[in-house]
Design a protein around this motif. Structure first.
Motif, PDB file in Angstrom:
ATOM      1  N   GLY A  85       4.555  -4.670  -1.617  1.00  8.37           N
ATOM      2  CA  GLY A  85       3.681  -4.121  -1.579  1.00  8.37           C
ATOM      3  C   GLY A  85       2.345  -4.820  -2.149  1.00  8.37           C
ATOM      4  O   GLY A  85       1.153  -4.456  -2.352  1.00  8.37           O
ATOM      5  N   CYS A  86       2.449  -6.091  -2.117  1.00 10.38           N
ATOM      6  CA  CYS A  86       1.339  -7.103  -1.953  1.00 10.38           C
ATOM      7  C   CYS A  86       0.564  -7.004  -0.684  1.00 10.38           C
ATOM      8  O   CYS A  86       1.114  -7.669   0.059  1.00 10.38           O
ATOM      9  CB  CYS A  86       1.433  -8.450  -2.379  1.00 10.38           C
TER      10      CYS A  86
ATOM     11  N   HIS B  99      -9.727 -11.174  -1.060  1.00  8.10           N
ATOM     12  CA  HIS B  99      -8.817 -10.684  -1.958  1.00  8.10           C
ATOM     13  C   HIS B  99      -6.838 -10.210  -1.608  1.00  8.10           C
ATOM     14  O   HIS B  99      -6.578 -10.372  -0.774  1.00  8.10           O
ATOM     15  CB  HIS B  99      -9.145  -9.190  -2.654  1.00  8.10           C
ATOM     16  N   VAL B 100      -6.587 -11.773  -2.790  1.00 10.20           N
ATOM     17  CA  VAL B 100      -4.794 -12.138  -2.345  1.00 10.20           C
ATOM     18  C   VAL B 100      -4.521 -11.354  -3.542  1.00 10.20           C
ATOM     19  O   VAL B 100      -4.446 -11.619  -4.454  1.00 10.20           O
ATOM     20  CB  VAL B 100      -4.834 -13.179  -2.020  1.00 10.20           C
ATOM     21  N   MET B 101      -3.049 -10.198  -3.611  1.00 11.55           N
ATOM     22  CA  MET B 101      -2.529  -9.481  -4.581  1.00 11.55           C
ATOM     23  C   MET B 101      -0.772 -10.225  -4.863  1.00 11.55           C
ATOM     24  O   MET B 101      -0.361 -10.573  -3.685  1.00 11.55           O
ATOM     25  CB  MET B 101      -2.534  -8.257  -4.360  1.00 11.55           C
ATOM     26  N   THR B 102      -1.058 -10.732  -5.625  1.00 14.93           N
ATOM     27  CA  THR B 102       0.207 -11.340  -6.018  1.00 14.93           C
ATOM     28  C   THR B 102       0.912 -10.847  -6.653  1.00 14.93           C
ATOM     29  O   THR B 102       2.477 -10.635  -6.827  1.00 14.93           O
ATOM     30  CB  THR B 102       0.220 -13.084  -7.118  1.00 14.93           C
ATOM     31  N   VAL B 103       1.071  -9.618  -7.122  1.00 12.41           N
ATOM     32  CA  VAL B 103       1.510  -9.072  -8.510  1.00 12.41           C
ATOM     33  C   VAL B 103       1.395  -7.542  -7.259  1.00 12.41           C
ATOM     34  O   VAL B 103       0.072  -7.245  -7.934  1.00 12.41           O
ATOM     35  CB  VAL B 103       0.829  -8.200 -10.056  1.00 12.41           C
ATOM     36  N   ASN B 104       2.004  -6.057  -7.684  1.00 12.43           N
ATOM     37  CA  ASN B 104       1.463  -4.921  -7.502  1.00 12.43           C
ATOM     38  C   ASN B 104       1.547  -4.418  -8.579  1.00 12.43           C
ATOM     39  O   ASN B 104       2.268  -3.295  -9.249  1.00 12.43           O
ATOM     40  CB  ASN B 104       2.790  -4.782  -6.871  1.00 12.43           C
ATOM     41  N   ARG B 105       0.226  -4.802  -8.707  1.00  7.73           N
ATOM     42  CA  ARG B 105      -0.853  -3.204  -9.789  1.00  7.73           C
ATOM     43  C   ARG B 105      -0.553  -2.376  -9.813  1.00  7.73           C
ATOM     44  O   ARG B 105      -0.724  -1.293 -10.776  1.00  7.73           O
ATOM     45  CB  ARG B 105      -2.198  -4.292  -9.782  1.00  7.73           C
ATOM     46  N   LEU B 106      -0.029  -1.919  -8.366  1.00  6.81           N
ATOM     47  CA  LEU B 106      -0.348  -0.101  -8.384  1.00  6.81           C
ATOM     48  C   LEU B 106       1.065   0.809  -8.513  1.00  6.81           C
ATOM     49  O   LEU B 106       1.013   1.572  -8.431  1.00  6.81           O
ATOM     50  CB  LEU B 106      -0.950  -0.030  -6.725  1.00  6.81           C
ATOM     51  N   THR B 107       1.569  -0.376  -9.190  1.00  3.68           N
ATOM     52  CA  THR B 107       3.102   0.630  -9.748  1.00  3.68           C
ATOM     53  C   THR B 107       2.731   0.817 -10.906  1.00  3.68           C
ATOM     54  O   THR B 107       3.243   1.428 -11.680  1.00  3.68           O
ATOM     55  CB  THR B 107       4.006  -0.478  -9.438  1.00  3.68           C
ATOM     56  N   GLU B 108       0.815   0.396 -11.647  1.00  7.77           N
ATOM     57  CA  GLU B 108       1.438   0.719 -13.286  1.00  7.77           C
ATOM     58  C   GLU B 108       0.818   1.662 -13.142  1.00  7.77           C
ATOM     59  O   GLU B 108      -0.264   1.733 -12.370  1.00  7.77           O
ATOM     60  CB  GLU B 108       0.650  -0.746 -13.804  1.00  7.77           C
ATOM     61  N   ASP B 109       0.581   2.411 -14.719  1.00  9.58           N
ATOM     62  CA  ASP B 109       0.105   3.645 -14.527  1.00  9.58           C
ATOM     63  C   ASP B 109      -1.396   3.169 -14.774  1.00  9.58           C
ATOM     64  O   ASP B 109      -2.229   2.286 -16.108  1.00  9.58           O
ATOM     65  CB  ASP B 109       0.685   4.507 -15.947  1.00  9.58           C
TER      66      ASP B 109
ATOM     67  N   HIS C 277      -8.989  -0.449  -8.553  1.00  8.76           N
ATOM     68  CA  HIS C 277      -8.192  -1.519  -7.652  1.00  8.76           C
ATOM     69  C   HIS C 277      -6.987  -2.188  -8.155  1.00  8.76           C
ATOM     70  O   HIS C 277      -6.511  -2.598  -8.710  1.00  8.76           O
ATOM     71  CB  HIS C 277      -8.830  -2.162  -6.741  1.00  8.76           C
ATOM     72  N   ARG C 278      -6.704  -3.297  -6.756  1.00  8.16           N
ATOM     73  CA  ARG C 278      -5.230  -3.641  -7.754  1.00  8.16           C
ATOM     74  C   ARG C 278      -6.226  -5.022  -8.347  1.00  8.16           C
ATOM     75  O   ARG C 278      -4.720  -5.616  -8.939  1.00  8.16           O
ATOM     76  CB  ARG C 278      -4.709  -4.494  -6.102  1.00  8.16           C
TER      77      ARG C 278
END
Length: 702
Positions: A203-204, A220-230, A251-252
């Motif tokens: 998901g990242c 932009h590098v995503m290390t935590v899947n922020r999209l799972t949070e409300d 965004h993430r």
């Protein structure tokens, strides 16, 4: 010509390797100690200098990216030297013990120096000198990504900055491309490979965007899947400008996800349960609360999308609805799109002078001249290129024309559909809609149709309903999480928006005419059955002729058609062959057969016809049409105080259908009914050939 050799200039710099540094430090401190003793300075001055040197050593080491052991080594060297100088200033340096201590300290520093030196970045062919200093806390991250990008893409980049997101869900790299002409598209095309090489969680991902100039990039590098949070909806109801981007989510990296609505049309694709409806409500919220914007909605599936926004108005809490116009059926949608196209064309001439006054290429919008956002829900039913329904095809043509010509006049379109396929959304609509939003979907081909191939829209990066990809002009495809907007928030917002939103300009109202001015009455009747204006307590009835005086039953006419009514059960009826044989010999009378008392009754054809009266619905419908040959279904339903759907059901039960093609009446081109079809149904009922359904027979006359 004899070449002459030039002597190299003398090098007066002191070498500063491990041994040279120790010797230079020993001599320098000895000289400072002797000078301090000779001038008899106070001991606090070297002590203060030691403290300043220690702080400077720490800052310099951090700035050079030194590790913790190296930082402690350099700090110890500064404190030891300063302490020796302070001691000798307070006493005397001319003792063997003082020089022994200084010599041992210099020797230890020289021996340990190779293990605690700061490593300088290598330079060479094909590698640029770092343009900015990377702090120690991010130096390792930058070095790792330089090596990772080189291994994956064979491109040698220079990371100049690493910024950690406030959400702690990732970081952003800023870098320089090599001077060999490499572009950032090389990195963007390898974003999936880079994410895999970095071992990012499911998901990242990695997003590559424009940098400060053509030779740079931002990653932009995503290390935590922020999209799972409300993500909560912002709830802001203050008046905003239609020229400002509309907030729809995050965004993430928790930065706002915004889309422009003044000039750019929007296409939104989302399957059932993907969060598309919630995002549509967000678009209505952001467009309707503009002090210089109005919103219209087409939802031919009963107008369910608009009903939460109309609820306060339908309940009498506001004098007008938050949404300016809602079309819940094809006839209303057809007329709405025609009028909006005419308004857009009219603005090009009616307000031409405003462009000259403001020296603008686009029409300046204000509270007196608002933008008009047309939102089409479930557009696949109307925008399909395979439809054979003439009304739907004309609606589609009008929407596409508004999409082409409406930008300058401030008329914009927002089209939604369940799927991104050519049968539902034509390529022209996809290309003309610059803002593209694709909600969660497991079919990569549909996302590719919407965004284009090789644009980085990988469904694996999304986290279920409420998430999606979007792209605005000048940007890459980016994932986002939409704000969670609830119906209770909508009802609260509808009251504020209804009280604060602008009205349509005078020129637009003149173009819309009575059909636009009467829209609220039709909307109220459609969604609640309550007319906005006072209606007559009784429906108009067709004039009834006076009842004729009761006449005795006329005698049967010889030679006229005679009918025998058979009473009782079927077991008592004569055989049909007998009736046929008797009819061939002469008139048939009930007395010819043993039918029993009260079982036989001879009636004339006229008496049978009178036994099947024409229902009140047809009588009033024919009276409304009068001598005209056709009538629009909108006009007939309004005259009979019925909804169009209800009228269609009642007449359909009698076999009467609307004409397949629209026709002109009163300057309007709509579908409707043929008078002859109504007359045919009435005659069939009179002749007993058509049975009147109960719902038609029970239709109230008043």
């Amino acid at each position: 010509m004899v070449a002459t050799k030039t002597k190299p200039p003398a090098d007066w710099s002191l070498t500063h390797g491990p041994i040279g540094g120790a010797v230079n430090g020993f001599l320098a401190l000895a000289a400072l100690g002797a000078a301090a003793h000779a001038v008899d300075i106070d001991a606090w001055l070297p002590a203060a200098g030691t403290a300043v040197s220690a702080v400077g050593s720490i800052l310099h080491s951090l700035d050079r990216g030194a590790h913790t052991p190296t930082l402690l080594y350099r700090l110890c060297c500064a404190l030891s030297a300063g302490s020796w100088l302070t001691y000798t200033a307070a006493t005397t340096p001319w003792t063997s013990g003082a020089f022994y201590a200084l010599g041992l300290g210099a020797l230890a520093a020289g021996v340990l120096a190779p293990w605690f030196r700061i490593k300088e970045p290598a330079t060479g062919a094909g590698r640029t000198v770092r343009a900015a200093v990377v702090p120690r806390r991010v130096a390792q991250v930058a070095a790792d990504w330089e090596q990772r990008i080189l291994a994956v893409t064979r491109v040698r980049v220079e990371i100049t900055d690493v910024r950690t997101w406030d959400s702690k869900a990732g970081y952003t790299l800023t870098g320089l491309l090599p001077l060999d002409g490499t572009t950032r598209q090389i990195l963007a095309g390898a974003s999936d490979q880079l994410a895999a090489a970095a071992r990012l969680p499911d998901g990242c991902g990695v997003e590559v965007a424009k940098g400060p100039h053509r030779g740079s990039f931002v990653m932009h590098v995503m290390t935590v899947n922020r999209l799972t949070e409300d993500v909560d909806w912002h709830g802001d109801l203050s008046a905003r400008d239609i020229h400002d981007p509309a907030w729809l989510g995050e965004h993430r990296d928790s930065s706002p996800m915004t889309v422009p609505l003044r000039e750019e049309s929007v296409i939104l694709i989302g399957q059932k349960g993907s969060g598309k409806t919630t995002l549509l409500h967000g678009l209505i919220w952001e467009s309707a609360r503009c002090f210089n914007g109005l919103t219209a909605v087409i939802d031919v599936n009963g107008g369910s999308l608009a009903q939460p926004w109309l609820h306060p108005w339908l309940e009498g809490e506001t004098a007008r609805p938050a949404i300016d116009w809602v079309a819940a059926d094809l006839d209303e949608a057809l007329e709405m799109t025609r009028i909006l196209v005419e308004m857009a064309i009219d603005r090009k001439t009616s307000y031409r002078h405003l462009k000259v006054q403001h020296n603008l290429s686009l029409l300046p919008l204000s509270a007196d001249l608002p933008s008009y956002q047309l939102l089409v829900d479930e557009g696949g039913e109307l925008m399909s290129t395979t439809s054979r329904d003439p009304i739907k095809n004309e609606i589609r043509d009008n929407i596409e024309e508004l999409l082409r010509i409406g930008r300058d006049a401030g008329f914009n379109t927002i089209i939604s559909a369940l799927r991104a396929v050519q049968d539902m959304v034509s390529p022209d609509v996809v290309k003309q809609s610059k803002v593209k939003i694709g909600m969660y979907c497991d079919d990569e081909a549909e996302l590719a149709y919407l965004f284009g191939w090789n644009k980085g829209a990988d469904p694996d990066e999304l986290a279920g309903p409420g998430t999606g990809f979007y792209r605005v002009p000048g940007s890459t495809v980016r994932p986002f999480k939409g704000g969670n907007l609830r119906h209770g928030d909508i009802a609260r917002a509808a009251v504020t928006i209804a009280n604060n939103r602008p009205d349509l300009d005078a020129a637009g109202i003149a173009v819309g005419g009575d059909f636009y001015r009467d829209r609220l009455q039709r909307m109220r009747e459609t969604f609640s059955g309550k007319a906005q204006v006072a209606l007559p307590t009784q429906r108009p009835r067709a004039p009834q002729p006076p009842a004729p005086a009761e006449q005795p039953t006329p005698p049967a006419r010889a030679g006229g058609p005679q009918l025998t009514v058979l009473r009782g059960g079927a077991a008592s009826w004569p055989d049909p062959s007998e009736i046929a044989a008797a009819a061939a010999a002469g008139p048939v009378f009930a007395g010819d057969y043993d039918l029993g008392t009260g079982q036989g009754e001879t009636l004339t054809a006229e008496q049978v016809h009178d036994a099947a009266p024409v229902p009140e619905l047809l009588i009033q419908a024919l009276d409304v049409i009068g001598e005209d040959r056709r009538i629009h279904s909108v006009a007939l339903a309004r005259a009979l105080r019925l909804e169009q759907a209800e009228l269609a059901d009642l007449l359909g039960a009698l076999g009467v259908r609307t004409l397949p093609n629209p026709f002109e009446r009163g300057g309007e081109r709509l579908r409707g009914y043929e008078r002859q079809h109504l007359q045919d149904a009435a005659e069939a009922i009179r002749r007993g050939e058509l049975q009147v359904p109960p719902e038609v027979a029970d239709w109230p006359a008043a």
